[in-house]
Motif scaffolding. Structure first.
Motif, PDB file in Angstrom:
ATOM      1  N   UNK A  36     -83.510 -45.471 -44.082  1.00 17.14           N
ATOM      2  CA  UNK A  36     -83.967 -45.385 -42.701  1.00 17.14           C
ATOM      3  C   UNK A  36     -83.083 -44.423 -41.917  1.00 17.14           C
ATOM      4  N   UNK A  37     -83.702 -43.629 -41.071  1.00 20.10           N
ATOM      5  CA  UNK A  37     -82.992 -42.718 -40.157  1.00 20.10           C
ATOM      6  C   UNK A  37     -81.990 -41.844 -40.897  1.00 20.10           C
ATOM      7  N   UNK A  38     -82.430 -41.221 -41.989  1.00 13.39           N
ATOM      8  CA  UNK A  38     -81.538 -40.336 -42.736  1.00 13.39           C
ATOM      9  C   UNK A  38     -81.305 -39.061 -41.917  1.00 13.39           C
ATOM     10  N   UNK A  39     -80.031 -38.692 -41.665  1.00 10.73           N
ATOM     11  CA  UNK A  39     -79.766 -37.511 -40.836  1.00 10.73           C
ATOM     12  C   UNK A  39     -79.940 -36.193 -41.568  1.00 10.73           C
ATOM     13  N   UNK A  40     -80.127 -36.226 -42.866  1.00 10.42           N
ATOM     14  CA  UNK A  40     -80.273 -35.009 -43.640  1.00 10.42           C
ATOM     15  C   UNK A  40     -79.000 -34.657 -44.388  1.00 10.42           C
ATOM     16  N   UNK A  41     -79.150 -33.828 -45.411  1.00  9.30           N
ATOM     17  CA  UNK A  41     -78.014 -33.479 -46.269  1.00  9.30           C
ATOM     18  C   UNK A  41     -76.931 -32.733 -45.507  1.00  9.30           C
ATOM     19  N   UNK A  42     -77.323 -31.925 -44.524  1.00 11.29           N
ATOM     20  CA  UNK A  42     -76.324 -31.151 -43.777  1.00 11.29           C
ATOM     21  C   UNK A  42     -75.338 -32.085 -43.075  1.00 11.29           C
ATOM     22  N   UNK A  43     -75.852 -33.136 -42.486  1.00 10.01           N
ATOM     23  CA  UNK A  43     -74.984 -34.080 -41.787  1.00 10.01           C
ATOM     24  C   UNK A  43     -74.264 -34.979 -42.785  1.00 10.01           C
ATOM     25  N   UNK A  44     -74.966 -35.418 -43.829  1.00  9.49           N
ATOM     26  CA  UNK A  44     -74.334 -36.322 -44.795  1.00  9.49           C
ATOM     27  C   UNK A  44     -73.114 -35.676 -45.458  1.00  9.49           C
ATOM     28  N   UNK A  45     -73.163 -34.373 -45.656  1.00 14.32           N
ATOM     29  CA  UNK A  45     -72.012 -33.682 -46.240  1.00 14.32           C
ATOM     30  C   UNK A  45     -71.148 -32.999 -45.174  1.00 14.32           C
ATOM     31  N   UNK A  46     -71.786 -32.511 -44.119  1.00 13.70           N
ATOM     32  CA  UNK A  46     -71.033 -31.784 -43.095  1.00 13.70           C
ATOM     33  C   UNK A  46     -70.080 -32.661 -42.325  1.00 13.70           C
ATOM     34  N   UNK A  47     -70.483 -33.914 -42.036  1.00 12.93           N
ATOM     35  CA  UNK A  47     -69.617 -34.807 -41.269  1.00 12.93           C
ATOM     36  C   UNK A  47     -68.335 -35.157 -42.027  1.00 12.93           C
ATOM     37  N   UNK A  48     -68.389 -35.600 -43.272  1.00 14.43           N
ATOM     38  CA  UNK A  48     -67.115 -35.873 -43.965  1.00 14.43           C
ATOM     39  C   UNK A  48     -66.270 -34.620 -44.187  1.00 14.43           C
ATOM     40  N   UNK A  49     -66.916 -33.456 -44.360  1.00 14.38           N
ATOM     41  CA  UNK A  49     -66.134 -32.231 -44.526  1.00 14.38           C
ATOM     42  C   UNK A  49     -65.398 -31.887 -43.241  1.00 14.38           C
ATOM     43  N   UNK A  50     -66.087 -31.930 -42.105  1.00 16.61           N
ATOM     44  CA  UNK A  50     -65.430 -31.619 -40.830  1.00 16.61           C
ATOM     45  C   UNK A  50     -64.374 -32.667 -40.494  1.00 16.61           C
ATOM     46  N   UNK A  51     -64.677 -33.921 -40.816  1.00 18.46           N
ATOM     47  CA  UNK A  51     -63.696 -34.989 -40.548  1.00 18.46           C
ATOM     48  C   UNK A  51     -62.443 -34.814 -41.397  1.00 18.46           C
TER      49      UNK A  51
END
Length: 663
Positions: A36-51
């Motif tokens: 449910x409410x999947x933000x997409x691969x860009x966010x799923x990988x981009x958020x932990x990378x930026x963090x």
């Protein structure tokens, strides 16, 4: 040193970090598509990378500034290189935080990224009204300010401002690591804060070594590496201890450690930590001595640093994955767990402790890792300094050593024992802990004379850098020290803090917010220490009152404390009624009676340390008079009582003149 080290070192660190971040996300299934409410691969990988980039850039920022302050010569190229690295890291941090804010908003809102005004309005609401967004906004502001300071400041003393700003960037991150109001929130936040700072000193200091290696010769590099190694050892202890506490709070059982993705990542990170510990031991026992002594020392240093940075990259990547992996123990605030919680748990996040009995002062504990490490380091460094004096043939008074050990033991007991377990629920226990922090513990610690010991035990540096001795001397003689250690200022702060704290909104902030509670401990500990130092201290201060005026000052503060205690005892209203009166206790005194007992503690028990101060001042006064008398006697013996004979001769002449006049 090889020219490519400045480029290869961060490249290896980032490559290892990214590789094991992706591996960790796979192991913990943190990047898997959501039902449910999947933000997409860009966010799923981009958020932990930026963090993760936020974590690494903070580490480089703190490590490089700390090395500039502690290990490097102020006016040399090594410091300029380190501060250039700090400025670059701060700039990267600012950009990484900005990206993380956007990714986080998309992740929690479920809205796709767009240039639509509605997206911008939602983002603005996120960073101004939602706690998670507010913490990231604070992080962005701190990062931006630190960037400006890192580019603008280069002076030795002013660099302390950059260091303080850099350390402050860890606070919003520590607050995010555990839900406010969740069980164990205060322990988790302090553990994560210790972990962040320790990892930053460790990783950032090593990157700084690689970055400045081209600016110094091999003997100088060996000296700087040895200084870094001392910092890294303390950082390793903090990282290891905080990692254990943080992991256990989130795992809970041994089965979850082995059979969950989060637990498996913890095991990976533990393995990397063990390897890094072995690197540190090898560095201290073998590598440092060979850097400046052997022709191949530079090459050994290069490969050693690159290998260690690779392992640090493994640990950093796994840490980034852990931050996105579901924890076996849910970190939900108590208020979100339904109607089955007690009022105390709704307010504090922790269940109401058992009924307070005399035995509870021995059996009930609530450990705080940060303060436990403060006590451990304070005791360890003091003992190490005393041992160093003994080894070179100097004596350090046993009484001062005993005083310091007792003071640290009392500090550990107050910050980790029953006072910490009950102070949120009982005003009387809170007041008793307050009296310990501001009156008894500082009195005993001051008698330990830690500044005098540090000045005697530390070596003076002659290479243009400032170590412990130089910074202590600067602090003792700085204009700020002259103000805060002045007896009048110390007395006003000591006595006035009670009134300002308990009769302003600061009291509520300290009870309901973790940061406020930590500020309370630090403030009252320091204010009490400065007052005791100005009255009975052995350590050097710019000015002290004469003994008679010290007695007057002490009795004035006693009167202020007594009036404060009576004011609380005779008050008709309950202080923080929606806090102490809403805990739902079915045992112990009523909140108003408990408050009256707290006032009695401030009035009665709180005066005992002040009376002890007055007695110590009286003893010091008597000893001072004895010393002065002995000095006068010795001077008379050396001169054959010349002063007394001259005085008697003068009296005889005056008597002779008077007799002639009367005739």
């Amino acid at each position: 040193m090889p020219r490519y080290l400045r480029v290869l070192a961060p490249a290896i660190l980032l490559a290892a970090t990214l590789a094991f971040l992706l591996l960790g996300l796979h192991i913990g299934e943190a990047a898997a598509p959501r039902a449910l409410a999947d933000p997409g691969a860009v966010v799923r990988y981009g958020l932990p990378i930026s963090r993760t980039l936020v974590n690494v850039s903070i580490a480089v920022l703190i490590g490089s500034v700390l090395m500039s302050v502690w290990a490097l010569a102020s006016e040399k190229a090594e410091t300029r290189a380190a501060m250039d690295l700090a400025a670059a890291a701060a700039a990267v941090l600012t950009v990484a935080v900005g990206a993380t804010i956007i990714f986080t908003y998309v992740d929690v809102s479920g809205l796709p990224f767009s240039g639509d005004p509605m997206f911008g309005a939602g983002l603005a609401q996120f960073v101004t009204e939602i706690e998670l967004g507010q913490l990231w906004m604070y992080e962005l502001l701190l990062a931006a300010v630190t960037t400006v300071l890192a580019f603008a400041i280069r002076g030795r003393r002013a660099t302390l401002i950059v260091l303080v700003a850099a350390l402050l960037t860890t606070l919003p991150l520590a607050q995010q690591g555990h839900a406010a109001g969740a069980s164990g929130h205060s322990q988790a936040v302090n553990s994560l804060l210790v972990h962040l700072v320790g990892a930053a000193v460790w990783l950032g200091g090593l990157i700084t070594l690689a970055f400045i290696a081209r600016t110094v010769d091999r003997p100088r590099l060996a000296v700087i590496t040895a200084r870094y190694s001392s910092l890294a050892l303390l950082a390793f202890i903090g990282v290891a201890a905080s990692g254990i506490v943080s992991a256990w709070l989130r795992i809970g059982t041994w089965d979850a450690l082995v059979n969950t993705g989060y637990g498996q990542l913890v095991l990976w990170k533990t393995g990397a930590l063990v390897v890094l510990g072995l690197f540190g031991a090898l560095q201290r026992t073998r590598v440092i001595a060979r850097i400046g002594a052997e022709a191949k020392g530079g090459r050994m240093f290069t490969w050693f640093v690159l290998a260690e940075l690779a392992v640090m990259g493994v640990a950093s990547g796994i840490a980034g994955a852990l931050g996105r992996t579901a924890t076996p123990v849910a970190l939900e605030p108590a208020r979100d767990q339904g109607d089955g919680i007690s009022p105390a748990e709704w307010l504090t996040g922790d269940p109401l402790p058992p009924e307070l009995t005399p035995l509870s002062y021995l059996t009930e504990w609530k450990f705080d890792l940060a303060w436990a490490l403060v006590c451990a380091f304070a005791l360890g460094l003091y003992l190490a300094a005393a041992i160093r004096l003994a080894r070179r043939g100097d004596k350090w008074p046993v009484g001062r050593l005993i005083a310091w050990v007792i003071g640290i033991a009392l500090l550990f007991y107050t910050t980790n024992g029953p006072f910490n377990a009950y102070e949120q629920y009982l005003f009387s226990v809170h007041m008793l802990g307050h009296m310990m922090l501001t009156m008894l513990i500082p009195l005993v610690l001051v008698l330990g004379a830690p500044v005098t010991l540090a000045l005697r035990a530390t070596h003076k540096r002659d290479d243009g850098s400032w170590g412990g001795r130089e910074w202590i001397m600067w602090a003792v003689h700085s204009p700020y020290s002259k103000v805060v250690t002045h007896p009048a200022v110390a007395a006003v702060v000591f006595a006035g803090s009670l009134w300002v704290f308990y009769f302003t909104p600061i009291f509520r902030w300290a009870m309901s917010e973790h940061l406020g509670h930590q500020w309370m401990i630090i403030h009252f500990l320091i204010s009490g220490y400065l007052f005791a130092l100005s009255m009975i201290g052995i350590d050097p201060v710019p000015y002290r009152f004469p003994f008679a005026l010290r007695i007057v000052t002490l009795f004035a503060t006693m009167a202020s404390h007594a009036f404060f205690g009576v004011t609380i005892m005779t008050g008709n209203g309950l202080m923080l009624a929606d806090w102490f009166g809403a805990m739902g206790r079915t045992w112990g005194a009523t909140p108003l009676d408990d408050q009256e007992a707290g006032g009695g503690i401030a009035w009665g028990i709180g005066e005992l340390p002040t009376l002890a101060l007055a007695l110590i001042v009286a003893v010091q006064w008597a000893r001072s008079d004895k010393k002065e008398q002995k000095r006068s006697d010795r001077a008379a013996d050396r001169s054959g009582d010349a002063e007394l004979n001259a005085y008697n001769e003068m009296l005889a002449k005056q008597a002779s003149r008077d007799s002639k006049v009367t005739r």
